[in-house]
Design a protein around this motif. Structure first.
Motif, mmCIF file in Angstrom:
data_model
loop_
_atom_site.group_PDB
_atom_site.id
_atom_site.type_symbol
_atom_site.label_atom_id
_atom_site.label_comp_id
_atom_site.label_asym_id
_atom_site.label_seq_id
_atom_site.Cartn_x
_atom_site.Cartn_y
_atom_site.Cartn_z
ATOM 1 N N LEU A 143 -54.935 14.339 -92.920
ATOM 2 C CA LEU A 143 -53.821 15.023 -93.571
ATOM 3 C C LEU A 143 -54.328 15.432 -94.953
ATOM 4 O O LEU A 143 -54.647 14.575 -95.778
ATOM 5 N N GLY A 144 -54.467 16.749 -95.189
ATOM 6 C CA GLY A 144 -55.040 17.184 -96.452
ATOM 7 C C GLY A 144 -54.852 18.663 -96.722
ATOM 8 O O GLY A 144 -54.122 19.352 -96.020
ATOM 9 N N TYR A 182 -49.823 5.694 -86.703
ATOM 10 C CA TYR A 182 -50.541 5.025 -87.771
ATOM 11 C C TYR A 182 -50.089 3.578 -87.853
ATOM 12 O O TYR A 182 -48.940 3.269 -87.570
ATOM 13 N N PRO A 183 -50.984 2.677 -88.295
ATOM 14 C CA PRO A 183 -50.563 1.284 -88.490
ATOM 15 C C PRO A 183 -49.563 1.201 -89.647
ATOM 16 O O PRO A 183 -49.493 2.102 -90.498
ATOM 17 N N GLY A 184 -48.825 0.130 -89.675
ATOM 18 C CA GLY A 184 -47.776 -0.056 -90.680
ATOM 19 C C GLY A 184 -48.226 0.084 -92.112
ATOM 20 O O GLY A 184 -47.445 0.473 -92.970
ATOM 21 N N GLU A 185 -49.498 -0.218 -92.396
ATOM 22 C CA GLU A 185 -49.992 -0.124 -93.766
ATOM 23 C C GLU A 185 -49.812 1.277 -94.343
ATOM 24 O O GLU A 185 -49.553 1.441 -95.531
ATOM 25 N N PHE A 186 -49.950 2.299 -93.511
ATOM 26 C CA PHE A 186 -49.779 3.684 -93.977
ATOM 27 C C PHE A 186 -48.331 3.963 -94.351
ATOM 28 O O PHE A 186 -48.060 4.828 -95.164
ATOM 29 N N LEU A 187 -47.421 3.262 -93.729
ATOM 30 C CA LEU A 187 -45.992 3.516 -93.956
ATOM 31 C C LEU A 187 -45.442 2.697 -95.119
ATOM 32 O O LEU A 187 -44.366 2.981 -95.616
ATOM 33 N N GLU A 188 -46.191 1.676 -95.547
ATOM 34 C CA GLU A 188 -45.724 0.771 -96.601
ATOM 35 C C GLU A 188 -45.921 1.327 -98.007
ATOM 36 O O GLU A 188 -45.375 0.788 -98.946
ATOM 37 N N SER A 247 -59.001 8.074 -88.495
ATOM 38 C CA SER A 247 -58.216 8.736 -89.530
ATOM 39 C C SER A 247 -59.024 8.700 -90.818
ATOM 40 O O SER A 247 -59.518 7.641 -91.210
ATOM 41 N N LEU A 248 -59.190 9.846 -91.440
ATOM 42 C CA LEU A 248 -59.840 9.907 -92.742
ATOM 43 C C LEU A 248 -58.735 9.786 -93.771
ATOM 44 O O LEU A 248 -57.918 10.686 -93.916
ATOM 45 N N ALA A 249 -58.691 8.656 -94.447
ATOM 46 C CA ALA A 249 -57.640 8.487 -95.459
ATOM 47 C C ALA A 249 -57.817 7.159 -96.159
ATOM 48 O O ALA A 249 -57.861 6.125 -95.483
ATOM 49 N N PRO A 250 -57.872 7.150 -97.424
ATOM 50 C CA PRO A 250 -57.982 8.303 -98.320
ATOM 51 C C PRO A 250 -59.435 8.602 -98.687
ATOM 52 O O PRO A 250 -60.332 7.843 -98.368
ATOM 53 N N VAL A 251 -59.609 9.714 -99.385
ATOM 54 C CA VAL A 251 -60.875 10.033 -100.037
ATOM 55 C C VAL A 251 -60.528 10.301 -101.499
ATOM 56 O O VAL A 251 -59.576 11.014 -101.795
ATOM 57 N N ALA A 252 -61.265 9.663 -102.402
ATOM 58 C CA ALA A 252 -60.913 9.741 -103.821
ATOM 59 C C ALA A 252 -62.170 9.745 -104.689
ATOM 60 O O ALA A 252 -63.167 9.086 -104.362
ATOM 61 N N VAL A 253 -62.097 10.480 -105.789
ATOM 62 C CA VAL A 253 -63.177 10.534 -106.772
ATOM 63 C C VAL A 253 -62.544 10.384 -108.152
ATOM 64 O O VAL A 253 -61.503 10.989 -108.429
ATOM 65 N N LEU A 254 -63.165 9.558 -109.003
ATOM 66 C CA LEU A 254 -62.654 9.402 -110.364
ATOM 67 C C LEU A 254 -62.525 10.775 -111.028
ATOM 68 O O LEU A 254 -63.389 11.636 -110.834
ATOM 69 N N PRO A 255 -61.463 10.974 -111.809
ATOM 70 C CA PRO A 255 -61.251 12.286 -112.433
ATOM 71 C C PRO A 255 -62.469 12.841 -113.175
ATOM 72 O O PRO A 255 -62.781 14.024 -113.061
ATOM 73 N N ALA A 291 -67.949 5.818 -108.359
ATOM 74 C CA ALA A 291 -67.338 7.081 -108.779
ATOM 75 C C ALA A 291 -66.430 7.663 -107.709
ATOM 76 O O ALA A 291 -65.569 8.500 -108.008
ATOM 77 N N GLY A 292 -66.612 7.240 -106.440
ATOM 78 C CA GLY A 292 -65.807 7.783 -105.357
ATOM 79 C C GLY A 292 -65.730 6.817 -104.194
ATOM 80 O O GLY A 292 -66.516 5.866 -104.099
ATOM 81 N N HIS A 293 -64.775 7.082 -103.323
ATOM 82 C CA HIS A 293 -64.548 6.214 -102.154
ATOM 83 C C HIS A 293 -63.955 7.035 -101.018
ATOM 84 O O HIS A 293 -63.176 7.966 -101.252
ATOM 85 N N ILE A 294 -64.333 6.677 -99.801
ATOM 86 C CA ILE A 294 -63.732 7.274 -98.613
ATOM 87 C C ILE A 294 -63.545 6.169 -97.581
ATOM 88 O O ILE A 294 -64.372 5.253 -97.485
ATOM 89 N N LEU A 295 -62.455 6.260 -96.853
ATOM 90 C CA LEU A 295 -62.164 5.281 -95.810
ATOM 91 C C LEU A 295 -61.815 6.000 -94.515
ATOM 92 O O LEU A 295 -61.036 6.964 -94.522
ATOM 93 N N PHE A 296 -62.410 5.554 -93.431
ATOM 94 C CA PHE A 296 -62.045 5.991 -92.090
ATOM 95 C C PHE A 296 -61.450 4.781 -91.396
ATOM 96 O O PHE A 296 -62.010 3.685 -91.459
ATOM 97 N N PHE A 297 -60.308 4.991 -90.733
ATOM 98 C CA PHE A 297 -59.601 3.873 -90.110
ATOM 99 C C PHE A 297 -59.134 4.289 -88.721
ATOM 100 O O PHE A 297 -58.595 5.386 -88.545
#
Length: 171
Positions: free
Chosen positions: A115-116, A164-170, A77-85, A55-61
């Motif tokens: 960033l939030g 930030y690593p390149g993945e954030f910019l892609e 870095s906390l990004a992203p954090v998401a919960v199904l609608p 139902a939800g996910h959070i990633l720290f990188f």
């Protein structure tokens, strides 16, 4: 609800959670790309599971602050954090954040950048990062770029620009 580190079988559901929560495919792609980065820490990619459904996910990188003295300081870095609608506004995001911050501490990290929304995240202890003279590379408003010390005075003297690593910019 159970909060736990992701497993390999969770990956498609995590992508879907992020895409649906943000209404765009780039957030799911960000997580997929970060997972391929050698700095990815599986114990800091957490899922909220309800009745065997993600139902939800959070990633720290890990990212770095390029300090004013040309040195670097690692920060999470906390990004992203998401919960199904259909599961939003039920406290899942808050539980993911709290458990994720505890996991960061257990692994020895002393601070987190994010960033939030400036109205929501201060209740977890986040403060504008410019308090420590930390800036973002994106030019976002100061109140939306926040930091949290997990250890007292962890960010003292940490002024600089977050890299930030390149993945954030892609995405």
């Amino acid at each position: 609800m159970k909060i736990r580190p992701e497993t390999l079988s969770d990956c498609p559901a995590i992508t879907e959670v992020n895409n649906l929560a943000f209404g765009q495919p780039n957030k799911g792609k960000l997580v997929e790309n970060l997972r391929k980065n050698p700095k990815f820490i599986p114990e800091l990619s957490l899922v909220a599971e309800i009745d065997w459904k993600i139902a939800g996910h959070i990633l720290f990188f890990p990212v770095v602050i390029k300090l004013e003295n040309s040195e670097e300081k690692e920060i999470m870095s906390l990004a992203p954090v998401a919960v199904l609608p259909e599961f939003q506004r039920q406290g899942i995001e808050g539980e993911l954040i709290r458990e994720g911050l505890k996991a960061c501490q257990r692994l020895g990290y002393d601070s987190v950048i994010f960033l939030g929304h400036p109205e929501y995240y201060p209740k977890f202890g986040f403060k504008p990062a410019n308090k420590w003279r930390i800036t973002d590379p994106f030019g976002v408003p100061n109140e939306a770029f926040m930091a949290l010390e997990l250890k007292v005075e962890a960010l003292e003297g940490a002024g600089g620009v977050v890299e930030y690593p390149g993945e954030f910019l892609e995405v």
